[in-house]
Design a protein around this motif. Structure first.
Motif, PDB file in Angstrom:
ATOM      1  N   LEU A 203     -28.029   9.651 -26.077  1.00 51.30           N
ATOM      2  CA  LEU A 203     -26.933   9.038 -25.310  1.00 51.30           C
ATOM      3  C   LEU A 203     -25.811   8.600 -26.257  1.00 51.30           C
ATOM      4  CD1 LEU A 203     -26.849   8.241 -22.220  1.00 51.30           C
ATOM      5  CD2 LEU A 203     -27.341   5.905 -22.976  1.00 51.30           C
ATOM      6  N   CYS A 204     -26.215   8.047 -27.415  1.00 51.44           N
ATOM      7  CA  CYS A 204     -25.222   7.565 -28.384  1.00 51.44           C
ATOM      8  C   CYS A 204     -24.336   8.717 -28.889  1.00 51.44           C
ATOM      9  CB  CYS A 204     -25.917   6.916 -29.582  1.00 51.44           C
ATOM     10  SG  CYS A 204     -26.753   5.387 -29.179  1.00 51.44           S
ATOM     11  N   GLU A 205     -24.878   9.919 -28.895  1.00 55.09           N
ATOM     12  CA  GLU A 205     -24.159  11.109 -29.387  1.00 55.09           C
ATOM     13  C   GLU A 205     -23.337  11.783 -28.304  1.00 55.09           C
ATOM     14  OE1 GLU A 205     -24.112  12.313 -32.308  1.00 55.09           O
ATOM     15  OE2 GLU A 205     -26.073  12.498 -33.288  1.00 55.09           O
ATOM     16  N   SER A 206     -23.571  11.440 -27.042  1.00 56.50           N
ATOM     17  CA  SER A 206     -22.999  12.230 -25.955  1.00 56.50           C
ATOM     18  C   SER A 206     -21.483  12.003 -25.851  1.00 56.50           C
ATOM     19  CB  SER A 206     -23.672  11.878 -24.626  1.00 56.50           C
ATOM     20  OG  SER A 206     -23.248  10.603 -24.226  1.00 56.50           O
ATOM     21  N   PRO A 207     -20.762  13.037 -25.414  1.00 55.14           N
ATOM     22  CA  PRO A 207     -19.292  12.935 -25.351  1.00 55.14           C
ATOM     23  C   PRO A 207     -18.832  11.743 -24.510  1.00 55.14           C
ATOM     24  CG  PRO A 207     -20.035  15.165 -24.799  1.00 55.14           C
ATOM     25  CD  PRO A 207     -21.261  14.343 -24.967  1.00 55.14           C
ATOM     26  N   ASP A 208     -19.577  11.403 -23.454  1.00 51.67           N
ATOM     27  CA  ASP A 208     -19.168  10.289 -22.581  1.00 51.67           C
ATOM     28  C   ASP A 208     -19.261   8.942 -23.283  1.00 51.67           C
ATOM     29  OD1 ASP A 208     -18.714  11.975 -20.570  1.00 51.67           O
ATOM     30  OD2 ASP A 208     -20.523  11.497 -19.399  1.00 51.67           O
ATOM     31  N   HIS A 209     -20.164   8.832 -24.237  1.00 50.79           N
ATOM     32  CA  HIS A 209     -20.455   7.502 -24.769  1.00 50.79           C
ATOM     33  C   HIS A 209     -20.140   7.321 -26.256  1.00 50.79           C
ATOM     34  CE1 HIS A 209     -22.377   6.392 -21.030  1.00 50.79           C
ATOM     35  NE2 HIS A 209     -23.117   7.476 -21.074  1.00 50.79           N
TER      36      HIS A 209
ATOM     37  N   MET B  86     -21.485   0.681 -23.458  1.00 46.64           N
ATOM     38  CA  MET B  86     -22.349   1.790 -22.998  1.00 46.64           C
ATOM     39  C   MET B  86     -23.523   1.237 -22.178  1.00 46.64           C
ATOM     40  SD  MET B  86     -24.318   4.530 -25.414  1.00 46.64           S
ATOM     41  CE  MET B  86     -25.662   3.525 -25.999  1.00 46.64           C
ATOM     42  N   LEU B  87     -24.163   0.220 -22.701  1.00 40.26           N
ATOM     43  CA  LEU B  87     -25.389  -0.247 -22.020  1.00 40.26           C
ATOM     44  C   LEU B  87     -25.112  -1.153 -20.820  1.00 40.26           C
ATOM     45  CD1 LEU B  87     -27.988  -0.684 -24.863  1.00 40.26           C
ATOM     46  CD2 LEU B  87     -27.833   1.104 -23.160  1.00 40.26           C
ATOM     47  N   THR B  88     -23.984  -1.850 -20.824  1.00 39.05           N
ATOM     48  CA  THR B  88     -23.718  -2.699 -19.645  1.00 39.05           C
ATOM     49  C   THR B  88     -23.310  -1.833 -18.447  1.00 39.05           C
ATOM     50  OG1 THR B  88     -21.504  -3.128 -20.470  1.00 39.05           O
ATOM     51  CG2 THR B  88     -23.145  -4.865 -20.800  1.00 39.05           C
ATOM     52  N   ARG B  89     -23.007  -0.554 -18.714  1.00 41.58           N
ATOM     53  CA  ARG B  89     -22.743   0.355 -17.573  1.00 41.58           C
ATOM     54  C   ARG B  89     -24.046   0.905 -16.999  1.00 41.58           C
ATOM     55  NH1 ARG B  89     -17.107   3.094 -19.514  1.00 41.58           N
ATOM     56  NH2 ARG B  89     -16.000   1.120 -19.368  1.00 41.58           N
ATOM     57  N   LEU B  90     -25.094   0.809 -17.772  1.00 43.61           N
ATOM     58  CA  LEU B  90     -26.370   1.384 -17.314  1.00 43.61           C
ATOM     59  C   LEU B  90     -27.377   0.315 -16.881  1.00 43.61           C
ATOM     60  CD1 LEU B  90     -26.776   3.958 -20.208  1.00 43.61           C
ATOM     61  CD2 LEU B  90     -26.203   4.487 -17.840  1.00 43.61           C
TER      62      LEU B  90
ATOM     63  N   PRO C  62     -28.001  -4.134 -15.787  1.00 41.98           N
ATOM     64  CA  PRO C  62     -27.329  -5.391 -15.427  1.00 41.98           C
ATOM     65  C   PRO C  62     -26.819  -6.057 -16.711  1.00 41.98           C
ATOM     66  CG  PRO C  62     -29.442  -5.221 -14.308  1.00 41.98           C
ATOM     67  CD  PRO C  62     -29.384  -4.075 -15.273  1.00 41.98           C
ATOM     68  N   GLU C  63     -25.565  -6.569 -16.660  1.00 42.35           N
ATOM     69  CA  GLU C  63     -24.900  -7.008 -17.882  1.00 42.35           C
ATOM     70  C   GLU C  63     -25.692  -8.080 -18.645  1.00 42.35           C
ATOM     71  OE1 GLU C  63     -20.794  -7.912 -17.274  1.00 42.35           O
ATOM     72  OE2 GLU C  63     -20.600  -8.787 -19.280  1.00 42.35           O
ATOM     73  N   ARG C  64     -26.205  -9.069 -17.910  1.00 39.06           N
ATOM     74  CA  ARG C  64     -26.899 -10.171 -18.601  1.00 39.06           C
ATOM     75  C   ARG C  64     -28.165  -9.677 -19.294  1.00 39.06           C
ATOM     76  NH1 ARG C  64     -28.579 -14.977 -15.514  1.00 39.06           N
ATOM     77  NH2 ARG C  64     -28.776 -13.619 -13.699  1.00 39.06           N
ATOM     78  N   LEU C  65     -28.814  -8.697 -18.677  1.00 39.53           N
ATOM     79  CA  LEU C  65     -30.020  -8.132 -19.287  1.00 39.53           C
ATOM     80  C   LEU C  65     -29.645  -7.338 -20.540  1.00 39.53           C
ATOM     81  CD1 LEU C  65     -33.031  -7.369 -19.324  1.00 39.53           C
ATOM     82  CD2 LEU C  65     -32.509  -5.515 -17.737  1.00 39.53           C
ATOM     83  N   ALA C  66     -28.613  -6.499 -20.419  1.00 36.75           N
ATOM     84  CA  ALA C  66     -28.197  -5.668 -21.556  1.00 36.75           C
ATOM     85  C   ALA C  66     -27.834  -6.557 -22.742  1.00 36.75           C
ATOM     86  CB  ALA C  66     -27.008  -4.809 -21.146  1.00 36.75           C
ATOM     87  N   THR C  67     -27.110  -7.645 -22.462  1.00 35.73           N
ATOM     88  CA  THR C  67     -26.672  -8.542 -23.535  1.00 35.73           C
ATOM     89  C   THR C  67     -27.869  -9.123 -24.286  1.00 35.73           C
ATOM     90  OG1 THR C  67     -24.815  -9.065 -22.137  1.00 35.73           O
ATOM     91  CG2 THR C  67     -25.186 -10.551 -23.977  1.00 35.73           C
ATOM     92  N   ARG C  68     -28.934  -9.458 -23.537  1.00 34.39           N
ATOM     93  CA  ARG C  68     -30.119 -10.028 -24.188  1.00 34.39           C
ATOM     94  C   ARG C  68     -30.893  -8.980 -25.002  1.00 34.39           C
ATOM     95  NH1 ARG C  68     -32.442 -14.457 -21.672  1.00 34.39           N
ATOM     96  NH2 ARG C  68     -30.797 -15.748 -20.815  1.00 34.39           N
ATOM     97  N   LEU C  69     -30.839  -7.733 -24.521  1.00 35.62           N
ATOM     98  CA  LEU C  69     -31.683  -6.716 -25.152  1.00 35.62           C
ATOM     99  C   LEU C  69     -31.083  -6.141 -26.437  1.00 35.62           C
ATOM    100  CD1 LEU C  69     -32.848  -4.666 -21.999  1.00 35.62           C
ATOM    101  CD2 LEU C  69     -34.310  -6.073 -23.484  1.00 35.62           C
ATOM    102  N   ILE C  70     -29.765  -5.983 -26.441  1.00 34.82           N
ATOM    103  CA  ILE C  70     -29.132  -5.270 -27.577  1.00 34.82           C
ATOM    104  C   ILE C  70     -29.251  -6.116 -28.850  1.00 34.82           C
ATOM    105  CG2 ILE C  70     -26.936  -4.331 -28.443  1.00 34.82           C
ATOM    106  CD1 ILE C  70     -26.081  -4.121 -25.441  1.00 34.82           C
ATOM    107  N   PRO C  71     -29.786  -5.548 -29.922  1.00 37.18           N
ATOM    108  CA  PRO C  71     -29.837  -6.296 -31.183  1.00 37.18           C
ATOM    109  C   PRO C  71     -28.430  -6.783 -31.561  1.00 37.18           C
ATOM    110  CG  PRO C  71     -31.120  -4.270 -31.340  1.00 37.18           C
ATOM    111  CD  PRO C  71     -30.396  -4.211 -30.021  1.00 37.18           C
TER     112      PRO C  71
END
Ligand SMILES: Cc1cc2nc3c(=O)[nH]c(=O)nc-3n(C[C@H](O)[C@H](O)[C@H](O)COP(=O)(O)OP(=O)(O)OC[C@H]3O[C@@H](n4cnc5c(N)ncnc54)[C@H](O)[C@@H]3O)c2cc1C
Length: 389
Positions: free
Chosen positions: A264-270, A278-282, A284-293
């Motif tokens: 996904l990180c390599e894909s033209p869209d992202h 990238m991850l807050t589009r996939l 829920p924002e609050r969850l993505a924020t907690r998960l991303i290092p």
């Protein structure tokens, strides 16, 4: 006072009613004993009041218990369509939902009405409001001790269910009676129950967020809806996982099942997006924020090293935690454990230790996954006992 009857069934719940109907159809005099004011109280609360009464596909793999094969024989002799036919005969409307789950369209009360009216028409006697406290055997048969009375019968069916959801009268009396007849009880634990997470869990405080996620524990994975609660997780994915989780075991969450995050990180869209975007589009924002290092969120996706992409993938797709416990019997839809199935005939449900004593339903060490399997086991085992008795 002693009443006489051929068969006493302890518990006028799902399994007891099916057993009574089946045995009475064969001409037996049947008495059902229950401490509730009315029969089928757990059926009435099942499936949010609409009662997920069976599933289009039912097999031994849908159950947990020490002897996973025990339920095979009874399930093979009572198909989901027999239950559907019984309800249709009485004009009960039903519907199929996802994962093959069959629900009442109107109300679970329809199912209780079909079973109780059939039992009454066949002459079954209902002894309601009678708390059973024990049972023993004498030379003539079984004596049942109830508060205020004593009942006698030549054969006894214990269909008192499990202690899960005591709000509707669930108790462990069946296990105590089984023990008094020398049966072994497999340790009883709540299942189909929300899981509680440790204080300071990285994903604590996200209550209300729901999404489709994978959960793995004990070598089993479920991909279903997951709900964050005040104390941990619930929703179908968590309830299913609880059937296989034991204290001390870890859970692994996959919040983007099937998504190849490094790709996904390599894909033209992202590739030009920040990892956070990238991850807050996939997710829920609050969850993505907690998960991303922390050090990765503000970097462009394509700029992450291979190791960082893998770290991101692990954070999102292999989030690991050891729950501290479950929400307990009061919030459990079922209990695993119970009467050891190694000491009961899988064909007849009769005790291998005490002739004339039968067990059916959730009192046995058979617990189903979410999806109508527990009620189906209650019907199938009640039918097997009622046919054999
Ligand atoms: C909230 C909730 C929702 C559920 N939803 C579903 C669903 O949608 N689909 C599904 O398949 N399963 C569901 N289940 C599970 C399912 O209801 C049970 O597995 C099933 O009812 C078990 O049947 P049983 O006959 O073994 O026990 P029960 O139906 O529990 O019947 C046992 C009977 O024994 C009586 N009893 C207990 N102790 C005593 C005593 N000391 N003296 C006299 N009587 C006693 C009780 O009053 C009860 O009537 C749900 C359970 C709960 C709690």
């Amino acid at each position: 006072m002693t009443h006489n009857t051929d068969i006493i069934i302890l518990g006028a719940g799902a399994s007891g009613l099916m057993c009574a109907m089946t045995a009475a159809t064969r001409g037996h005099r049947v008495t059902l004993v229950d401490h509730g004011g009315k029969p089928g109280r757990k059926i009435l609360v099942a499936g949010g009041g609409k009662c997920n009464f069976t599933n289009t596909e039912v097999g031994p793999d849908d159950y947990v218990g020490r002897n996973a094969d025990f339920c095979r024989s009874a399930l093979a002799r009572f198909s989901p369509w027999e239950m559907v036919a019984l309800l249709e005969e009485h004009g009960v409307p039903w519907e199929e939902r996802d994962h093959g789950q069959l629900f009442c369209r109107r109300s679970a009360a329809d199912v209780v009405e079909v079973l109780t009216s059939r039992c009454r028409d066949l002459g079954c006697r209902f002894e309601m409001g009678r708390m059973v406290t024990g049972a023993r055997r004498d030379a003539d048969g079984f004596i049942i001790d109830c508060e205020g009375t004593r009942l006698a019968a030549s054969r006894l069916v214990v269909a008192t269910g499990s202690p899960a959801w005591p709000q509707v009268g669930a108790s462990d009396i069946g296990h105590r009676i089984a023990r008094s007849f020398g049966h072994r009880i497999e340790p009883v634990r709540p299942v189909l129950v929300p899981l509680v997470m440790p204080e300071g869990w990285q994903l604590g405080g996200l209550q209300g967020i729901s999404l489709e996620a994978g959960i793995s524990t004990g070598g089993v994975t479920f991909v279903r809806d997951l709900l964050f609660t005040h104390r941990g997780v619930s929703g179908p994915a968590a309830l299913l996982a609880s059937c296989h989780w034991l204290p001390g075991m870890s859970l692994q969450f996959d919040f983007l099942p099937g998504v190849d995050i490094p790709a996904l990180c390599e894909s033209p869209d992202h590739r030009r997006q920040l990892v956070r975007t990238m991850l807050t589009r996939l997710l829920p924002e609050r969850l993505a924020t907690r998960l991303i290092p922390e050090d990765l969120g503000g970097r462009k996706a394509a700029e992450l090293s291979r190791a960082d992409r893998q770290r991101l993938a692990d954070a999102v797709r292999s989030h690991t935690v050891v729950p501290t416990g479950t929400e307990g019997m009061r919030k459990a839809e079922a209990a695993a454990g119970g009467v050891d199935t190694g000491e009961v005939s899988s064909r007849t449900m009769e005790s291998l230790k005490m002739p004339g004593l039968f067990f059916s339903g959730e009192v046995l060490d058979v617990a189903g996954h979410l999806g109508g399997y527990n009620l189906h086991w209650a019907w199938a085992s009640g039918r097997a006992a009622g046919e054999a008795i």
